[in-house]
Motif scaffolding. Structure first.
Motif, PDB file in Angstrom:
ATOM      1  N   SER A  72       0.836  -1.199   0.000  1.00 50.90           N
ATOM      2  CA  SER A  72       0.000   0.000   0.000  1.00 50.90           C
ATOM      3  C   SER A  72       0.869   1.246   0.000  1.00 50.90           C
ATOM      4  N   ALA A  73       0.309   2.307  -0.565  1.00 49.37           N
ATOM      5  CA  ALA A  73       1.001   3.594  -0.606  1.00 49.37           C
ATOM      6  C   ALA A  73      -0.025   4.695  -0.402  1.00 49.37           C
ATOM      7  N   PRO A  74       0.239   5.652   0.483  1.00 53.10           N
ATOM      8  CA  PRO A  74      -0.722   6.735   0.720  1.00 53.10           C
ATOM      9  C   PRO A  74      -0.889   7.613  -0.517  1.00 53.10           C
ATOM     10  N   VAL A  75      -2.117   8.052  -0.746  1.00 50.76           N
ATOM     11  CA  VAL A  75      -2.416   8.955  -1.859  1.00 50.76           C
ATOM     12  C   VAL A  75      -2.747  10.344  -1.337  1.00 50.76           C
ATOM     13  N   GLU A  76      -3.670  10.404  -0.369  1.00 42.09           N
ATOM     14  CA  GLU A  76      -3.995  11.693   0.233  1.00 42.09           C
ATOM     15  C   GLU A  76      -4.690  11.484   1.570  1.00 42.09           C
ATOM     16  N   SER A  77      -4.655  12.525   2.377  1.00 39.99           N
ATOM     17  CA  SER A  77      -5.347  12.512   3.659  1.00 39.99           C
ATOM     18  C   SER A  77      -6.022  13.866   3.832  1.00 39.99           C
ATOM     19  N   THR A  78      -7.345  13.854   4.012  1.00 43.15           N
ATOM     20  CA  THR A  78      -8.105  15.091   4.173  1.00 43.15           C
ATOM     21  C   THR A  78      -8.885  15.028   5.477  1.00 43.15           C
ATOM     22  N   GLN A  79      -9.651  16.066   5.739  1.00 39.47           N
ATOM     23  CA  GLN A  79     -10.470  16.062   6.945  1.00 39.47           C
ATOM     24  C   GLN A  79     -11.638  15.087   6.829  1.00 39.47           C
ATOM     25  N   ASP A  80     -11.897  14.609   5.599  1.00 45.88           N
ATOM     26  CA  ASP A  80     -13.036  13.721   5.378  1.00 45.88           C
ATOM     27  C   ASP A  80     -12.647  12.253   5.194  1.00 45.88           C
ATOM     28  N   TRP A  81     -11.421  11.985   4.729  1.00 41.84           N
ATOM     29  CA  TRP A  81     -11.023  10.602   4.466  1.00 41.84           C
ATOM     30  C   TRP A  81      -9.512  10.474   4.347  1.00 41.84           C
ATOM     31  N   THR A  82      -9.068   9.221   4.403  1.00 39.02           N
ATOM     32  CA  THR A  82      -7.713   8.870   3.983  1.00 39.02           C
ATOM     33  C   THR A  82      -7.852   7.997   2.743  1.00 39.02           C
ATOM     34  N   LEU A  83      -6.913   8.162   1.824  1.00 37.90           N
ATOM     35  CA  LEU A  83      -6.959   7.421   0.564  1.00 37.90           C
ATOM     36  C   LEU A  83      -5.597   6.809   0.310  1.00 37.90           C
ATOM     37  N   GLU A  84      -5.595   5.514  -0.005  1.00 43.09           N
ATOM     38  CA  GLU A  84      -4.340   4.851  -0.336  1.00 43.09           C
ATOM     39  C   GLU A  84      -4.547   3.881  -1.493  1.00 43.09           C
ATOM     40  N   GLU A  85      -3.486   3.664  -2.237  1.00 47.78           N
ATOM     41  CA  GLU A  85      -3.527   2.678  -3.310  1.00 47.78           C
ATOM     42  C   GLU A  85      -2.950   1.373  -2.786  1.00 47.78           C
ATOM     43  N   VAL A  86      -3.685   0.302  -2.984  1.00 47.74           N
ATOM     44  CA  VAL A  86      -3.217  -1.011  -2.557  1.00 47.74           C
ATOM     45  C   VAL A  86      -3.053  -1.899  -3.785  1.00 47.74           C
ATOM     46  N   SER A  87      -2.195  -2.887  -3.657  1.00 44.64           N
ATOM     47  CA  SER A  87      -2.016  -3.854  -4.740  1.00 44.64           C
ATOM     48  C   SER A  87      -1.740  -5.221  -4.142  1.00 44.64           C
ATOM     49  N   TYR A  88      -2.151  -6.244  -4.861  1.00 43.58           N
ATOM     50  CA  TYR A  88      -1.918  -7.618  -4.425  1.00 43.58           C
ATOM     51  C   TYR A  88      -1.888  -8.517  -5.655  1.00 43.58           C
ATOM     52  N   LYS A  89      -1.335  -9.705  -5.473  1.00 45.81           N
ATOM     53  CA  LYS A  89      -1.204 -10.652  -6.569  1.00 45.81           C
ATOM     54  C   LYS A  89      -2.457 -11.508  -6.697  1.00 45.81           C
ATOM     55  N   SER A  90      -2.879 -11.721  -7.938  1.00 41.86           N
ATOM     56  CA  SER A  90      -3.990 -12.615  -8.232  1.00 41.86           C
ATOM     57  C   SER A  90      -3.694 -13.282  -9.568  1.00 41.86           C
ATOM     58  N   PHE A  91      -3.635 -14.592  -9.583  1.00 40.98           N
ATOM     59  CA  PHE A  91      -3.238 -15.330 -10.781  1.00 40.98           C
ATOM     60  C   PHE A  91      -1.879 -14.843 -11.288  1.00 40.98           C
ATOM     61  N   GLY A  92      -1.020 -14.423 -10.372  1.00 44.31           N
ATOM     62  CA  GLY A  92       0.310 -13.973 -10.738  1.00 44.31           C
ATOM     63  C   GLY A  92       0.383 -12.548 -11.240  1.00 44.31           C
ATOM     64  N   ASP A  93      -0.760 -11.874 -11.353  1.00 47.64           N
ATOM     65  CA  ASP A  93      -0.802 -10.499 -11.850  1.00 47.64           C
ATOM     66  C   ASP A  93      -0.989  -9.520 -10.697  1.00 47.64           C
ATOM     67  N   ASP A  94      -0.550  -8.284 -10.897  1.00 48.51           N
ATOM     68  CA  ASP A  94      -0.748  -7.232  -9.904  1.00 48.51           C
ATOM     69  C   ASP A  94      -2.128  -6.606 -10.092  1.00 48.51           C
ATOM     70  N   VAL A  95      -2.925  -6.657  -9.039  1.00 45.81           N
ATOM     71  CA  VAL A  95      -4.252  -6.042  -9.041  1.00 45.81           C
ATOM     72  C   VAL A  95      -4.187  -4.790  -8.174  1.00 45.81           C
ATOM     73  N   TYR A  96      -4.695  -3.679  -8.704  1.00 42.66           N
ATOM     74  CA  TYR A  96      -4.624  -2.397  -8.005  1.00 42.66           C
ATOM     75  C   TYR A  96      -6.021  -1.940  -7.586  1.00 42.66           C
ATOM     76  N   ALA A  97      -6.066  -1.241  -6.458  1.00 40.53           N
ATOM     77  CA  ALA A  97      -7.341  -0.735  -5.943  1.00 40.53           C
ATOM     78  C   ALA A  97      -7.081   0.507  -5.104  1.00 40.53           C
ATOM     79  N   LEU A  98      -8.126   1.293  -4.899  1.00 37.07           N
ATOM     80  CA  LEU A  98      -8.066   2.452  -4.015  1.00 37.07           C
ATOM     81  C   LEU A  98      -8.903   2.171  -2.777  1.00 37.07           C
ATOM     82  N   LEU A  99      -8.283   2.311  -1.615  1.00 41.53           N
ATOM     83  CA  LEU A  99      -8.987   2.139  -0.346  1.00 41.53           C
ATOM     84  C   LEU A  99      -9.234   3.518   0.259  1.00 41.53           C
ATOM     85  N   ARG A 100     -10.508   3.874   0.386  1.00 41.02           N
ATOM     86  CA  ARG A 100     -10.906   5.166   0.962  1.00 41.02           C
ATOM     87  C   ARG A 100     -11.607   4.892   2.291  1.00 41.02           C
TER      88      ARG A 100
END
Length: 319
Positions: A72-100
């Motif tokens: 995971s890597a932080p993207v932004e932090s505001t008074q309303d939320w924190t946002l980070e990009e996460v990635s994990y392996k699935s079928f050997g590929d990198d899958v990316y997502a945003l966790l808010r």
């Protein structure tokens, strides 16, 4: 010829025969090893290395899922939320997502968001921001081949999926469902969110994967579809019919209860017609809910259905 000479000749012949035999055995061993490797790679009889299977009814299932290693890597932090990009392996590929994660909310429930075809995770932020404003965290996936960081063939490429299926490969549609399930596994162990209170919301094509993933994972609380419907396809032969059944969301509706199916559709949807969405709803068992709104919106967040969506999530999560 002397006896000594005869013995020397016989000894040389014996050694030559042994050399030939050794070479033959080595060649046979190599052929056997290559054949075993071929079977393992192609999921052949007795050496099925695939993590997916189709049951006697032609429905998809997966082996026990491994522990998910997430970066995971932080993207932004505001008074309303924190946002980070996460990635994990699935079928050997990198899958990316945003966790808010909403600020000042203790262990919020989570909605896994699956955008419509061609919409990446960043472009779907309107949905994530709305859910966050209601006190829900979101994990918005970059679906495969959807103009985001998760690469590979697009999940809407049904012909490519069938070609992989027919060739004993891994159809992208199966991979996409698995991506969702691994994302759910990550949320269950993620600090700061309520990993026991997770639902899946999919828009258009994403709604189809939301239904299948929820049907396969009993821990998911609800399947929510925005502008989605069945494929409504017919196979030309047994193999294509089997593949179509395995990716058809309508095939999995009976596995949803007691989890709720919640569908939203607009009357003038030109991509997936209203009648198609209604067909999916009518085929589902209770509990279920149908929300119909006037307009042409397809597969996107809209303030028109926001109050209904918020109320449905309150019912699902209990807050």
């Amino acid at each position: 010829m002397s006896k000594k000479k005869a013995r020397e000749i016989e000894e040389r012949k014996r050694k030559d025969r042994n050399k030939v035999l050794t070479v033959v055995i080595a060649l046979i061993s190599l052929v056997v090893a290559l054949f075993i490797a071929y079977l393992a790679f192609n999921g052949g009889p007795g050496s099925d290395s695939r993590v997916w299977h189709l049951d006697s009814a032609g429905l998809l299932s997966f082996d026990a899922r491994p522990a998910v290693a997430v970066s995971s890597a932080p993207v932004e932090s505001t008074q309303d939320w924190t946002l980070e990009e996460v990635s994990y392996k699935s079928f050997g590929d990198d899958v990316y997502a945003l966790l808010r994660i909403p600020a000042n909310v203790s262990k919020p429930p989570v909605v896994i968001v699956l955008p419509a075809a061609s919409i990446n995770k960043e472009a779907d932020e309107a949905m994530a921001k709305a859910l966050c404003s209601w006190g829900y965290a979101t994990l918005t996936l970059d679906e495969r081949g959807n103009n985001g960081k998760t690469t590979g063939p697009a999940a809407m490429d049904l012909q490519g999926g069938y070609d992989a299926f027919a060739g004993n490969g891994d159809p992208v549609q199966y991979r996409q469902v698995y991506d969702v399930l691994l994302g759910y596994d990550y949320l269950r162990s993620r600090a700061g969110v309520d990993g026991e209170n997770v639902a899946v919301l999919g828009e258009s094509m994403g709604g189809r994967f939301a239904i299948i993933a929820t049907a396969l994972e009993p821990g998911l609380k609800a399947a929510i579809g925005i502008s989605t419907g069945p494929y409504g396809l017919q196979g030309n032969d047994d193999a294509s019919a089997r593949f179509i059944r395995s990716i058809e969301p309508a095939s999995y509706l009976s596995s949803l209860p007691p989890r709720k199916l919640i569908l939203f559709h607009f009357t003038e949807d030109s991509v997936i017609p209203l009648a198609s969405g209604r067909q999916l709803y009518d085929a589902a068992l209770q509990p279920k809910a149908w929300h119909e709104h006037n307009g042409t919106v397809h597969g996107l967040y809209s303030d028109l259905y926001a109050p209904d969506l918020h109320e449905e999530l309150r019912s699902v999560f209990g807050r």
